[in-house]
Write a protein that holds these residues in place. Structure first.
Motif, mmCIF file in Angstrom:
data_model
loop_
_atom_site.group_PDB
_atom_site.id
_atom_site.type_symbol
_atom_site.label_atom_id
_atom_site.label_comp_id
_atom_site.label_asym_id
_atom_site.label_seq_id
_atom_site.Cartn_x
_atom_site.Cartn_y
_atom_site.Cartn_z
ATOM 1 N N TYR A 284 0.828 -1.203 0.000
ATOM 2 C CA TYR A 284 0.000 0.000 0.000
ATOM 3 C C TYR A 284 0.868 1.261 0.000
ATOM 4 C CZ TYR A 284 -4.190 2.765 0.830
ATOM 5 O OH TYR A 284 -5.226 3.642 0.687
ATOM 6 N N ILE A 285 1.878 1.243 0.848
ATOM 7 C CA ILE A 285 2.755 2.423 0.920
ATOM 8 C C ILE A 285 3.401 2.657 -0.440
ATOM 9 C CG2 ILE A 285 4.886 3.321 1.933
ATOM 10 C CD1 ILE A 285 4.096 1.959 4.546
ATOM 11 N N ASN A 286 3.850 1.568 -1.062
ATOM 12 C CA ASN A 286 4.483 1.696 -2.374
ATOM 13 C C ASN A 286 3.515 2.299 -3.394
ATOM 14 O OD1 ASN A 286 6.830 1.282 -4.004
ATOM 15 N ND2 ASN A 286 5.676 -0.327 -5.060
ATOM 16 N N GLN A 287 2.271 1.865 -3.333
ATOM 17 C CA GLN A 287 1.267 2.400 -4.260
ATOM 18 C C GLN A 287 0.978 3.873 -3.976
ATOM 19 O OE1 GLN A 287 -0.215 1.072 -6.953
ATOM 20 N NE2 GLN A 287 1.204 -0.644 -6.684
ATOM 21 N N PHE A 288 0.999 4.235 -2.693
ATOM 22 C CA PHE A 288 0.667 5.609 -2.315
ATOM 23 C C PHE A 288 1.673 6.593 -2.904
ATOM 24 C CE2 PHE A 288 -0.529 9.259 0.099
ATOM 25 C CZ PHE A 288 -1.796 9.016 0.581
ATOM 26 N N ILE A 289 2.948 6.162 -2.985
ATOM 27 C CA ILE A 289 3.961 7.088 -3.506
ATOM 28 C C ILE A 289 4.204 6.872 -4.995
ATOM 29 C CG2 ILE A 289 5.085 7.444 -1.280
ATOM 30 C CD1 ILE A 289 7.224 5.459 -2.142
ATOM 31 N N ASP A 290 3.352 6.064 -5.614
ATOM 32 C CA ASP A 290 3.440 5.849 -7.054
ATOM 33 C C ASP A 290 3.136 7.149 -7.804
ATOM 34 O OD1 ASP A 290 3.355 4.074 -9.470
ATOM 35 O OD2 ASP A 290 1.335 4.937 -9.534
ATOM 36 N N GLU A 291 3.862 7.372 -8.876
ATOM 37 C CA GLU A 291 3.771 8.649 -9.597
ATOM 38 C C GLU A 291 2.335 9.042 -9.953
ATOM 39 O OE1 GLU A 291 6.000 8.800 -13.240
ATOM 40 O OE2 GLU A 291 4.834 10.526 -13.940
ATOM 41 N N ASP A 292 1.598 8.119 -10.556
ATOM 42 C CA ASP A 292 0.267 8.469 -11.046
ATOM 43 C C ASP A 292 -0.688 8.836 -9.913
ATOM 44 O OD1 ASP A 292 0.846 8.306 -13.689
ATOM 45 O OD2 ASP A 292 0.352 6.166 -13.835
ATOM 46 N N PHE A 293 -0.664 8.025 -8.844
ATOM 47 C CA PHE A 293 -1.551 8.341 -7.733
ATOM 48 C C PHE A 293 -1.146 9.667 -7.102
ATOM 49 C CE2 PHE A 293 -2.482 8.376 -3.165
ATOM 50 C CZ PHE A 293 -3.853 8.429 -3.259
ATOM 51 N N GLN A 294 0.143 9.841 -6.894
ATOM 52 C CA GLN A 294 0.630 11.078 -6.277
ATOM 53 C C GLN A 294 0.188 12.307 -7.070
ATOM 54 O OE1 GLN A 294 3.605 11.858 -3.771
ATOM 55 N NE2 GLN A 294 2.265 10.418 -2.750
ATOM 56 N N PHE A 295 0.309 12.211 -8.377
ATOM 57 C CA PHE A 295 -0.050 13.347 -9.217
ATOM 58 C C PHE A 295 -1.551 13.635 -9.124
ATOM 59 C CE2 PHE A 295 -1.458 15.047 -13.344
ATOM 60 C CZ PHE A 295 -0.776 16.251 -13.307
ATOM 61 N N ALA A 296 -2.343 12.586 -9.297
ATOM 62 C CA ALA A 296 -3.792 12.771 -9.293
ATOM 63 C C ALA A 296 -4.284 13.249 -7.920
ATOM 64 C CB ALA A 296 -4.476 11.456 -9.660
ATOM 65 N N PHE A 297 -3.774 12.604 -6.877
ATOM 66 C CA PHE A 297 -4.184 12.917 -5.509
ATOM 67 C C PHE A 297 -3.798 14.352 -5.164
ATOM 68 C CE2 PHE A 297 -2.780 12.729 -0.956
ATOM 69 C CZ PHE A 297 -4.029 12.639 -0.407
ATOM 70 N N ALA A 298 -2.571 14.714 -5.494
ATOM 71 C CA ALA A 298 -2.074 16.032 -5.104
ATOM 72 C C ALA A 298 -2.804 17.144 -5.846
ATOM 73 C CB ALA A 298 -0.574 16.116 -5.358
ATOM 74 N N THR A 299 -3.037 16.965 -7.143
ATOM 75 C CA THR A 299 -3.678 18.051 -7.877
ATOM 76 C C THR A 299 -5.103 18.271 -7.400
ATOM 77 O OG1 THR A 299 -3.854 16.423 -9.622
ATOM 78 C CG2 THR A 299 -2.400 18.271 -10.036
ATOM 79 N N ARG A 300 -5.781 17.202 -6.994
ATOM 80 C CA ARG A 300 -7.143 17.422 -6.528
ATOM 81 C C ARG A 300 -7.183 17.988 -5.111
ATOM 82 N NH1 ARG A 300 -10.479 16.744 -3.446
ATOM 83 N NH2 ARG A 300 -9.294 15.138 -2.372
ATOM 84 N N SER A 301 -6.359 17.413 -4.215
ATOM 85 C CA SER A 301 -6.481 17.798 -2.810
ATOM 86 C C SER A 301 -5.659 19.035 -2.476
ATOM 87 C CB SER A 301 -6.059 16.644 -1.916
ATOM 88 O OG SER A 301 -4.679 16.427 -2.058
ATOM 89 N N VAL A 303 -2.331 19.232 -1.945
ATOM 90 C CA VAL A 303 -1.036 19.031 -1.299
ATOM 91 C C VAL A 303 0.002 18.798 -2.393
ATOM 92 C CG1 VAL A 303 -2.095 18.078 0.773
ATOM 93 C CG2 VAL A 303 -1.330 16.538 -1.038
ATOM 94 N N VAL A 304 1.279 18.721 -1.986
ATOM 95 C CA VAL A 304 2.353 18.536 -2.969
ATOM 96 C C VAL A 304 2.796 17.075 -2.929
ATOM 97 C CG1 VAL A 304 4.587 19.404 -3.761
ATOM 98 C CG2 VAL A 304 3.074 20.874 -2.419
ATOM 99 N N PRO A 305 3.030 16.458 -4.076
ATOM 100 C CA PRO A 305 3.474 15.067 -4.067
ATOM 101 C C PRO A 305 4.873 14.946 -3.484
ATOM 102 C CG PRO A 305 2.909 15.808 -6.305
ATOM 103 C CD PRO A 305 2.938 17.008 -5.426
ATOM 104 N N VAL A 306 5.209 13.773 -2.969
ATOM 105 C CA VAL A 306 6.599 13.521 -2.588
ATOM 106 C C VAL A 306 7.347 12.937 -3.782
ATOM 107 C CG1 VAL A 306 6.365 13.286 -0.099
ATOM 108 C CG2 VAL A 306 5.833 11.341 -1.547
ATOM 109 N N ASN A 307 6.619 12.316 -4.687
ATOM 110 C CA ASN A 307 7.226 11.681 -5.846
ATOM 111 C C ASN A 307 7.754 12.749 -6.812
ATOM 112 O OD1 ASN A 307 7.365 10.485 -8.547
ATOM 113 N ND2 ASN A 307 6.607 8.650 -7.508
ATOM 114 N N LYS A 308 9.082 12.703 -7.063
ATOM 115 C CA LYS A 308 9.726 13.759 -7.856
ATOM 116 C C LYS A 308 9.146 13.863 -9.265
ATOM 117 C CE LYS A 308 13.853 12.337 -6.357
ATOM 118 N NZ LYS A 308 15.307 12.169 -6.190
ATOM 119 N N LYS A 309 8.832 12.712 -9.858
ATOM 120 C CA LYS A 309 8.269 12.742 -11.212
ATOM 121 C C LYS A 309 6.902 13.427 -11.202
ATOM 122 C CE LYS A 309 10.443 8.415 -12.573
ATOM 123 N NZ LYS A 309 10.130 6.981 -12.408
ATOM 124 N N ALA A 310 6.144 13.178 -10.140
ATOM 125 C CA ALA A 310 4.830 13.820 -10.031
ATOM 126 C C ALA A 310 4.986 15.320 -9.824
ATOM 127 C CB ALA A 310 4.033 13.200 -8.897
#
Lengths: 358, 294, 284
Positions: A284-301, A303-310
């Motif tokens: 789960y943790i690995n999925q949470f920091i996955d680029e796609d989720f980080q990008f989608a989650f961050a842009t909606r909510s 917050v800023v992603p931790v994933n550099k690619k995001a």
């Protein structure tokens, strides 16, 4: 970013996983058959994003995810009442709480080799106790129209807000709100103090004219929209929302002691000592920091992603590019408090006595 | 139902109040005053309902009056909110029932029993009101862990555990309203019924109960609402996949803003209005809420 | 044969007392021990937390503010609620039901949501302030978020629905015929209210007022959100002590003080009311 896009990402992700499963054959198929993973997180849309993207992938592997709604403070209280027996396997932890979690030994070690996506994080954003999940950039958000009207220059420091024209039109986070501690610490630094000495911060706060304290970011956006406040100390995500909702606002990353520009608040994920679902928790943790989720989650909510690619992808959005500091050098200049030096109880006590005095 | 009370009052009622000449100023002032109360009570709700019809996409705060009226956010209420609503209705209904079962005998005992220290006893029944709910919530969680460690029966995160917490805070409301109504009750009515040959049981059910019923409904209704709206207790006693509606709402607003919450809150309002008016049409709720003394 | 009503009381009383004692036990016990943080307590009995409470003006003033805003909220809830309850109780039309539904439904919306509505209504550029400034009542925008008025308003939103329901059920047990009789004998409307309605409803009003006071003393959400982080009542402080400071012993102490203080205020007001009644200062 809309829910629809999130859903598309989810479907794409699920399809991807399905293909991967097919390719890998029986080795990973049904990897989590019969596994129920419990995740402690906030409710509403925050949880909704995880339900839309991560849950379908987990279900494709045969498992089931249940969410425990609550703030990190409430979830910590549950842990304390259960003396470490947690009603969840993973939970969201705020950086100010890490010390308490370590002291009480509520966490179990994370096997970082099972979190390949950590490669996209900065080195300091993960260790064997916790993995960073998102961060916020705490800023001064101000209404450009009103400032022009009042003849005020763009603020650069907190003390720029101590202007009689802003009397009663300034909102800063209450200590109990999400960004409360980070900003309180930042005020302390700006006033010449630090984690061990927050009195200068209270002095600075009291010098700002007749301000309001907010406890939920939605209140600030509402107040910007209704014209009730002209400036607020708030994380950039809320300022982005206020802009998108129609208020002509923008952010300033406050200059603190000529050393820091901007303030950083970090969210983390940790695995509970009492958890039996260690494999699934790592997944789960690995999925949470996955680029796609980080990008989608961050842009909606917001917050800023931790994933550099995001983070790099955020620059595609002109508003985000304007309001956030996205370059590594800029992020590194932001003030990150060292909560191990802080006594949160003493902070709260001093804050309480100070704000009620006026 | 014809009760002794009705018969006793009938003679006076038939004559009616005297007719007055000129504008009924007393009445006008009274009506204006009452509309103030309603403005106070309802205005924030009207803003919320109005804002729920705002259809903007980047909608991250309350917008009133709504700009582009639409039902957009009503279609986006997630499934989890409906599930939470279902749980909350079930929980609140049974908590109100439990509160009545405990509260009605307690009120009867307090008002009619011959016991010393009545004031103290009723204060103790009121005590759950002033214990801050967050203390109650954590206290019950601790208690459930202690009991669980001793007996192996863990109540936290079960419906039973949540139920105990809710009955605990809901009971005082039933005790309070029934006590208040009972104190007004003229025991001579019951004595009259007894002297007319009614058994004590039938005197209670035919005379006393109809009189206190409005208190029971009022207390039960409020017990329902308190349970339905509770956050601080439920947050500690709920469990994964088992979340009450207000908890979902409270933590949905804390770190994020979800406009569908406004829509679902408005839906609850509409649903309750419909339910109340439906009950009125079907059984005459106002008749239920009125005692036999009229 | 006399019915023994007190036996009816016994099971409920035992149940409630058992729940209070068993659930509060850990907190109460903790309040007599030193706090070691994170829910841990020391192992020697002492009064350190209570000494701290009673020697610190911050805590004492918090208790005072709690009592003050609760008393005000009780008073205004009664003042706003009684006429409404009376109006509904004496109405014969379908309107009674609709008015009652309005009260009930408003209670169904949590203050977490209502507070957004209140922000809009009381915002500096909002309708209310434009109106007040337009007619010259105030010259600077009036706000309720973040001061004691706001807390009182929040508490009233929490208690008014209950107040109306309770008073309604009390008033409608008073036969209308008694009022009519008074008016037939020439009493004015106000006199009738003062001499007939008020004394007859007084026992119910007393119970209601005490309950609303106790509810206000224990209320957290409305006090916290409308207080805007500036006004601390005991429940707000308790929440901070538990969730931010994680000092359960001190929180237990605060809760115990609150519990006892409210109990004493309840007993005192009942006692005073009895004395007044005995002295015939209040007709009942």
């Amino acid at each position: 970013m809309t829910r629809l896009k999130l859903k598309k990402t989810a479907i794409a992700g699920a399809l991807g996983v399905a293909c991967a499963v097919l390719l890998a054959g029986t080795a990973t198929a049904g990897q989590f058959d019969g596994v129920t993973l419990r995740v402690g997180t906030w409710g509403g849309a925050w949880k909704g994003d995880q339900e839309a993207v991560i849950v379908p992938k987990f279900e494709a592997l045969g498992g089931k995810i249940e969410f425990v709604t609550g703030s990190p403070q409430a979830n910590l209280a549950k842990l304390i009442a259960g003396r470490g027996k947690a009603p969840f396997d993973i939970m969201e932890i705020l950086d100010a709480q890490i010390g308490d979690f370590l002291k009480a030994k509520f966490l179990q070690p994370i096997d970082l080799s099972k979190i390949p996506n950590k490669a996209d994080l900065e080195d300091w954003q993960y260790d064997t106790n916790k993995v960073g999940s998102w961060f916020t950039q705490e800023t001064i958000c101000y209404n450009q129209d009103k400032f022009r009207e009042l003849g005020l220059a763009r603020p650069t420091t907190y003390s720029d807000l101590a202007n009689a024209k802003l009397k009663g039109r300034l909102s800063i986070p209450d200590i109990t709100s999400g960004g409360g501690l980070a900003n309180f610490g930042a005020f302390a630094y700006a006033g010449g103090g630090d984690e061990k000495n927050v009195q200068p911060g209270l002095k600075l706060i009291n010098s700002l004219n007749a301000l309001k304290f907010w406890s939920r970011g939605g209140e600030v956006v509402t107040q910007f929209q209704s014209g009730d406040v002209y400036a607020a100390v708030v994380h950039a995500g809320w300022c982005v929302r206020a802009r998108k909702a129609g208020a002509n606002v923008t952010t300033v990353h406050p200059v603190i002691n000529d050393k820091y520009v901007g303030v950083h608040k970090h969210g983390w994920l940790g695995i509970m000592k009492s958890s039996k679902q260690i494999e699934a928790a790592h997944w789960y943790i690995n999925q949470f920091i996955d680029e796609d989720f980080q990008f989608a989650f961050a842009t909606r909510s917001g917050v800023v992603p931790v994933n550099k690619k995001a983070i790099a992808r955020l620059a595609e959005d002109p508003v985000l590019k304007e309001m956030l500091q996205l370059a590594k050098a800029d992020i590194d200049r932001q003030l990150r408090l060292d909560y191990t030096k802080a006594d949160i109880g003493a902070w709260t006590d001093q804050w309480n006595r100070s704000v009620t005095k006026q | 139902m014809s009760t002794v009370a009705q018969q006793l009052d009938k003679s006076v009622r038939d004559t009616g109040p005297p007719k007055r000449i000129g504008l009924p100023w007393g009445k006008i002032v009274h009506y204006l005053y009452c509309s103030l109360s309603y403005i106070f009570l309802l205005s924030p709700m009207i803003v919320v309902i109005g804002a729920s019809f705002h259809g903007g996409e980047f909608y991250t705060a309350i917008k009133f009056p709504p700009d582009e009226p639409s039902l957009r956010w009503y279609t986006k209420i997630p499934q989890t909110q409906y599930e939470a609503l279902g749980l909350s209705f079930l929980l609140a209904g049974s908590a109100a029932l439990g509160a009545c079962i405990i509260g009605i005998p307690a009120a009867l005992g307090i008002v009619r029993g011959i016991i010393p220290g009545k004031a103290l006893i009723s204060s103790i029944f009121r005590a759950p009101l002033q214990i801050p709910s967050i203390v109650t919530g954590i206290a019950f969680l601790q208690l459930f862990y202690i009991v669980g460690d001793a007996t192996g029966l863990y109540l936290q995160g079960t419906f039973a555990g949540l139920y105990i917490g809710h009955v605990f805070v809901a009971t005082p409301y039933v005790v309070g309203t029934v006590t208040a109504v009972l104190q007004r009750f003229d025991t001579r009515l019951e004595e009259a019924a007894l002297s007319l040959g009614a058994s004590r049981m039938s005197a209670f059910f035919r005379v006393t109960l109809p009189v206190i019923m409005p208190g029971v409904y009022a207390g039960g209704l409020y017990a329902f609402m308190v349970s339905f709206g509770d956050v601080p207790i439920s947050i500690f006693l709920t469990s994964p996949g088992f979340v009450t509606y207000p908890v979902e709402l409270f933590y949905g607003m804390e770190n994020d803003f979800d406009p569908s919450i406004l829509a679902s809150a408005s839906l609850v309002i509409f649903f309750c209005l419909l339910a109340l008016l439906g009950m009125q049409k079907l059984v005459g709720l106002d008749a239920l809420l009125r005692s036999g003394s009229r | 044969m006399q019915a023994r009503w007190e036996y009816l009381l016994l099971p409920s009383f035992v149940f409630v007392v058992l729940l209070i004692v068993s659930s509060q036990y850990v907190f109460l016990k903790g309040s007599f021990y030193e706090d070691l943080g994170l829910g841990q307590i020391g192992d020697t009995f002492d009064w350190v937390n209570y000494n701290k409470f009673f020697s610190d003006t911050f805590y004492l003033s918090t208790l005072w503010i709690t009592v003050k805003v609760s008393a005000l909220a009780t008073l205004f809830t009664m003042l706003l609620g009684f006429p409404v309850a009376y109006l509904i109780a004496r109405m014969r039309s379908q309107w009674a039901m609709i008015l009652l539904a309005g009260v009930v439904v408003s209670t169904f919306v949590t203050i977490v949501i209502k507070v957004f509505g209140l922000i809009i209504i009381f915002s500096a550029d909002g309708l209310l302030n434009k109106f007040l400034m337009g007619i010259g009542i105030v010259d600077t925008p009036y706000t309720i978020i973040g001061n004691q008025t706001g807390v009182v308003v929040g508490l009233m939103h929490f208690t008014l629905g209950f107040g109306v329901l309770l008073l309604y059920s009390v008033i409608q047990t008073i036969p209308r015929s008694l009022e009519d009789a008074a008016q037939i004998h020439g009493a004015s409307r106000w006199r009738m209210h003062l001499r007939v309605l008020l004394p007859l409803s007084l026992p119910g009003v007393t119970v209601g007022a005490l309950m609303i006071f106790n509810m206000s003393m224990g209320a957290f959400t409305s006090a916290a959100l409308l207080g805007g982080g500036r006004v601390f009542t005991l429940p707000v402080l308790i929440q901070r002590t538990m969730m931010m400071e994680i000092k359960y012993s001190m929180a237990g102490t605060l809760a115990a003080v609150l519990l006892i203080a409210v109990l004493l205020i309840n007993l005192l007001s009942v006692f005073l009311l009895r004395r007044l009644r005995a002295a015939r200062l209040v007709i009942a």
